[in-house]
Design an enzyme around this catalytic site. Structure first.
Site, short mmCIF file in Angstrom:
data_model
loop_
_atom_site.label_atom_id
_atom_site.label_comp_id
_atom_site.label_asym_id
_atom_site.label_seq_id
_atom_site.Cartn_x
_atom_site.Cartn_y
_atom_site.Cartn_z
N ASP A 82 -8.35 -9.79 -3.49
CA ASP A 82 -8.91 -10.94 -4.22
C ASP A 82 -8.43 -12.27 -3.64
OD1 ASP A 82 -6.26 -10.76 -5.09
OD2 ASP A 82 -6.75 -10.74 -7.23
N GLU A 83 -7.36 -12.22 -2.83
CA GLU A 83 -6.79 -13.46 -2.30
C GLU A 83 -7.72 -14.19 -1.34
OE1 GLU A 83 -2.87 -13.38 -0.82
OE2 GLU A 83 -2.16 -12.03 -2.36
N TYR B 243 -1.86 -14.52 5.65
CA TYR B 243 -2.29 -13.17 5.24
C TYR B 243 -3.71 -13.19 4.68
CZ TYR B 243 -3.08 -9.30 1.99
OH TYR B 243 -3.65 -8.27 1.30
N LYS C 4 -7.24 -11.51 6.12
CA LYS C 4 -8.08 -10.56 5.37
C LYS C 4 -9.50 -11.13 5.21
CE LYS C 4 -7.08 -7.14 3.72
NZ LYS C 4 -7.00 -5.74 4.24
P1 NAD Z 1 1.39 -1.64 2.74
O1 NAD Z 1 1.97 -2.78 3.50
O2 NAD Z 1 2.20 -0.94 1.72
O3 NAD Z 1 0.88 -0.53 3.77
C1 NAD Z 1 0.21 -0.85 4.95
C2 NAD Z 1 0.17 0.40 5.83
O4 NAD Z 1 -0.57 0.07 7.04
C3 NAD Z 1 1.56 0.89 6.27
O5 NAD Z 1 1.64 2.29 6.13
C4 NAD Z 1 1.63 0.48 7.74
O6 NAD Z 1 2.46 1.33 8.51
C5 NAD Z 1 0.18 0.57 8.14
N1 NAD Z 1 -0.13 -0.28 9.31
C6 NAD Z 1 0.19 -1.58 9.48
N2 NAD Z 1 -0.25 -2.02 10.67
C7 NAD Z 1 -0.88 -0.96 11.26
C8 NAD Z 1 -1.55 -0.80 12.49
N3 NAD Z 1 -1.67 -1.79 13.38
N4 NAD Z 1 -2.09 0.40 12.76
C9 NAD Z 1 -1.97 1.43 11.88
N5 NAD Z 1 -1.33 1.33 10.71
C10 NAD Z 1 -0.80 0.14 10.40
O7 NAD Z 1 0.05 -2.22 2.12
P2 NAD Z 1 -0.67 -1.89 0.72
O8 NAD Z 1 -0.09 -2.74 -0.32
O9 NAD Z 1 -0.73 -0.42 0.55
O10 NAD Z 1 -2.12 -2.46 1.04
C11 NAD Z 1 -3.10 -1.63 1.64
C12 NAD Z 1 -4.39 -2.42 1.79
O11 NAD Z 1 -4.82 -2.87 0.51
C13 NAD Z 1 -4.26 -3.66 2.65
O12 NAD Z 1 -5.44 -3.79 3.41
C14 NAD Z 1 -4.14 -4.80 1.65
O13 NAD Z 1 -4.64 -6.00 2.19
C15 NAD Z 1 -5.01 -4.28 0.53
N6 NAD Z 1 -4.69 -4.75 -0.84
C16 NAD Z 1 -3.42 -4.62 -1.32
C17 NAD Z 1 -3.17 -5.01 -2.63
C18 NAD Z 1 -1.78 -4.86 -3.24
O14 NAD Z 1 -1.58 -5.31 -4.37
N7 NAD Z 1 -0.82 -4.25 -2.57
C19 NAD Z 1 -4.20 -5.52 -3.43
C20 NAD Z 1 -5.48 -5.65 -2.89
C21 NAD Z 1 -5.72 -5.24 -1.59
O1 DAU Z 2 -3.84 -10.05 -5.09
C1 DAU Z 2 -3.73 -9.00 -4.20
C2 DAU Z 2 -2.53 -9.18 -3.30
O2 DAU Z 2 -1.38 -8.90 -4.11
C3 DAU Z 2 -2.54 -8.27 -2.08
O3 DAU Z 2 -3.61 -8.65 -1.26
C4 DAU Z 2 -1.23 -8.37 -1.30
O4 DAU Z 2 -1.23 -7.43 -0.24
C5 DAU Z 2 -0.08 -8.07 -2.25
O5 DAU Z 2 1.15 -8.24 -1.58
C6 DAU Z 2 -0.14 -8.99 -3.46
O6 DAU Z 2 0.10 -10.37 -3.05
P1 DAU Z 2 1.05 -11.33 -3.91
O7 DAU Z 2 1.51 -12.40 -3.02
O8 DAU Z 2 0.41 -11.70 -5.19
O9 DAU Z 2 2.23 -10.26 -4.25
P2 DAU Z 2 3.84 -10.37 -4.25
O10 DAU Z 2 4.33 -9.07 -4.80
O11 DAU Z 2 4.38 -10.85 -2.97
O12 DAU Z 2 4.11 -11.51 -5.34
C7 DAU Z 2 3.56 -11.45 -6.65
C8 DAU Z 2 3.90 -12.74 -7.35
O13 DAU Z 2 5.32 -12.77 -7.61
C9 DAU Z 2 3.61 -14.00 -6.55
O14 DAU Z 2 3.16 -15.01 -7.42
C10 DAU Z 2 4.96 -14.37 -5.94
C11 DAU Z 2 5.93 -13.90 -6.98
N1 DAU Z 2 7.25 -13.44 -6.51
C12 DAU Z 2 7.31 -12.55 -5.47
C13 DAU Z 2 8.51 -12.02 -5.05
C14 DAU Z 2 8.59 -11.06 -3.88
C15 DAU Z 2 8.42 -13.82 -7.17
O15 DAU Z 2 8.38 -14.62 -8.13
N2 DAU Z 2 9.61 -13.29 -6.75
C16 DAU Z 2 9.71 -12.42 -5.71
O16 DAU Z 2 10.84 -11.98 -5.40
#
Ligand code: NAD
Ligand code: DAU
Length: 334
Positions: free
Chosen positions: A123-124, A150, A154
């Site tokens: 959603d970012e 980031y 995306k």
């Molecule tokens: P993560 O960082 O936990 O995992 C990413 C994985 O990708 C890891 O296993 C890493 O080894 C692998 N990777 C990184 N670079 C690579 C490369 N060049 N080739 C092959 N593998 C590679 O991430 P996540 O939180 O599981 O997110 C997964 C996907 O979902 C991402 O595309 C992220 O943008 C998206 N997303 C995440 C969130 C969230 O809240 N975490 C929300 C919305 C969308």
């Molecule tokens: O919205 C989806 C995104 O959510 C994904 O695309 C990203 O991959 C995922 O990392 C996440 O992004 P955020 O930046 O929202 O997540 P993060 O866990 O880094 O931080 C969540 C919120 O908490 C943000 O407002 C920053 C704040 N924060 C984060 C950390 C690590 C803190 O206040 N303290 C902290 O120590």
């Protein structure tokens, strides 16, 4: 059997998705392509590997490897990414390489071999919203306004997928999901960082005012939504995934502290994230109406308690990296 290639399947959401598909869809065989960066963990998938799930350690930017694996599969779900905003502020380059060049490499192969492709996004890409007080949420027609390296990377990858659909007939869908929580999330991220801080005798760290709002969804609800889009979604469409889970960071942290038996103010306020997005909120009407998806984890407090229990019960999964992650944050006064 249906053959599924899952990029980034050793990361947080990918590993949970592979576990869900293995358990719920017995007709599917999975190949995970993962580079095993610091965020990928073999232990997250170790018990899933076997006759129906195999791991290929490699880079999504490796054209010949990607072409070989795409040729051998029926469908691709593309999770692999550099995913942490804070890291993208310190060093954007891996984000450009993996998120943009890696996605390009995959869609070139998927186009060449006429394979179904699902692109996982965030959603970012839509930037941020004003703090609550109005009902505005992101929809599929919201303008792209990414704030960080980031989210810009995306957004770029989404644009590539859209262009390949239109110009080259790529059989693809895109989903943009809100913040996930649940087991196997790397401890640099907000919720697992705070839980593991408390478990390791440290104080939780809140950025700035703590008023920033995130729209939390349990990772298992995300997995089901991805499967629904992959199997029932319309080619060329974008779906937003969210479960009406808006909460301020301060409120989430206070809930963690309460559930872990600590006082509500037992945390430190640290330096804010530069460019910190204020609020995300998803309108998932299209996904609900068109594909019949419904979130099942609607009680955030019980989902959070289960997540706390998981980190408490799996200290061997995260302990080895904890000092390193906290030392890196400390260098940034966070
Ligand atoms: P993560 O960082 O936990 O995992 C990413 C994985 O990708 C890891 O296993 C890493 O080894 C692998 N990777 C990184 N670079 C690579 C490369 N060049 N080739 C092959 N593998 C590679 O991430 P996540 O939180 O599981 O997110 C997964 C996907 O979902 C991402 O595309 C992220 O943008 C998206 N997303 C995440 C969130 C969230 O809240 N975490 C929300 C919305 C969308
Ligand atoms: O919205 C989806 C995104 O959510 C994904 O695309 C990203 O991959 C995922 O990392 C996440 O992004 P955020 O930046 O929202 O997540 P993060 O866990 O880094 O931080 C969540 C919120 O908490 C943000 O407002 C920053 C704040 N924060 C984060 C950390 C690590 C803190 O206040 N303290 C902290 O120590």
């Amino acid at each position: 059997m249906v053959r599924l290639l899952v990029t980034g399947g050793a990361g947080f959401i990918g590993a949970n998705f592979v576990a869900y598909v293995l358990q719920s869809h017995s007709e599917v065989e999975i190949t995970i392509l993962d580079k095993l960066t610091y965020a990928g963990n073999r232990n997250s998938i170790a018990k899933l590997l076997g006759s129906r799930v195999k791991l290929v350690v490699g880079d999504i930017c490796d054209g010949p490897l990607v072409a070989k694996l795409v040729c051998q599969t029926d469908m691709i779900v593309h999770f692999a990414a550099e995913s942490h905003n804070d890291n993208s502020l310190s060093n954007p380059w891996p984000f450009i390489q993996t998120n943009i060049v890696g996605t390009y490499t995959l869609i070139q192969a998927a186009t060449k071999y006429h394979k179904r492709f699902h692109h996982i996004s965030t959603d970012e890409v839509y930037g941020d919203l004003p703090l609550p007080g109005n009902d505005v949420k992101f929809t599929t027609t919201s303008p792209y306004q990414p704030s960080s390296p980031y989210s810009a990377s995306k957004a770029s990858s989404d644009m590539l997928v859209r262009a390949w659909i239109r110009s080259f007939g790529l059989q693809a869908t895109i989903s943009n999901c809100s913040n996930n929580y649940g087991p196997y999330q790397y401890i640099e991220k907000f919720i697992p960082r705070q839980i593991t801080n408390i478990l390791s005798g440290r104080r939780p760290k809140l950025y700035g005012s703590g008023n920033n709002v995130r729209d939390w969804i349990h990772v298992n609800d995300h997995s089901v939504a991805i499967w629904d889009i992959l199997t029932k979604g319309r080619i060329g469409e974008t779906y937003l995934i969210g479960a009406n889970g808006e909460m301020s960071n301060k409120a989430v942290l206070e809930m963690i502290l309460r559930l872990m038996g600590k006082s509500q103010d037992a945390y430190d306020i640290v330096k804010d994230r530069p460019g910190h997005d204020l609020r995300y909120a998803i309108d998932a009407t299209k996904l609900r109406d068109d594909l019949g998806w419904q979130p099942r984890y609607t009680d955030f407090q019980s989902g959070l308690q289960a997540t706390i229990n998981w980190y408490s019960d799996h200290q061997d999964w995260w302990q080895a990296d904890k000092n390193k992650v906290e030392a890196s944050y400390a260098r940034k006064n966070q």
